[in-house]
Design an enzyme around this catalytic site. Sequence first.
Site, PDB file in Angstrom:
ATOM      1  N   CYS A 184      35.114  37.265  44.260  1.00 17.36           N
ATOM      2  CA  CYS A 184      36.320  37.824  43.642  1.00 17.36           C
ATOM      3  C   CYS A 184      36.013  38.251  42.210  1.00 17.36           C
ATOM      4  CB  CYS A 184      37.437  36.783  43.656  1.00 17.36           C
ATOM      5  SG  CYS A 184      38.949  37.310  42.848  1.00 17.36           S
ATOM      6  N   TRP A 185      36.478  39.438  41.822  1.00 19.61           N
ATOM      7  CA  TRP A 185      36.230  39.980  40.485  1.00 19.61           C
ATOM      8  C   TRP A 185      37.213  39.460  39.458  1.00 19.61           C
ATOM      9  CZ3 TRP A 185      36.139  45.798  42.209  1.00 19.61           C
ATOM     10  CH2 TRP A 185      35.099  45.989  43.131  1.00 19.61           C
TER      11      TRP A 185
END
Length: 104
Positions: free
Chosen positions: A41-42
Site C-alpha cells: 500500500c502506498w
Amino acid sequence: MSIEINKSKCIGCGGCRKICPGGLIRQDADKKAYIKYPRDCWGCASCLKECPAQAINLYLGADMGGAGSRMRAEISDDIIKWIITKPTGQTEEININRKESNKY
C-alpha cells in the site's frame, strides 16, 4: 503505511477497489473489500475518501508522529473530516473545507 479494512462496516460498493492506484484492493465472494498485500500500500488515502461507510483506516507510521494511530475520513458536501484515533483511544479531528482547500 498501509490500510485496514473493517469488513463488518464494508457495504461492498467497490469504490475503494476502483480508486486504488496500485490495484491492491479486492472483493471477496460477499463483495466485502480486502487488501491482499498490505505492505504494498502506498498510503495515498484515496480509498479512505472514496469509502461511504468509513470502513477503511490508514495506519499512521512513526515517521508521521502516528506511532500506532489510525486515521479515517468522513466526507460531506463541504467538509472532509480526518479522524485520528490514537492507541490510547483518544481522538483528534482535522476539518478541511473542500471548497477552500485547493485555492492558490
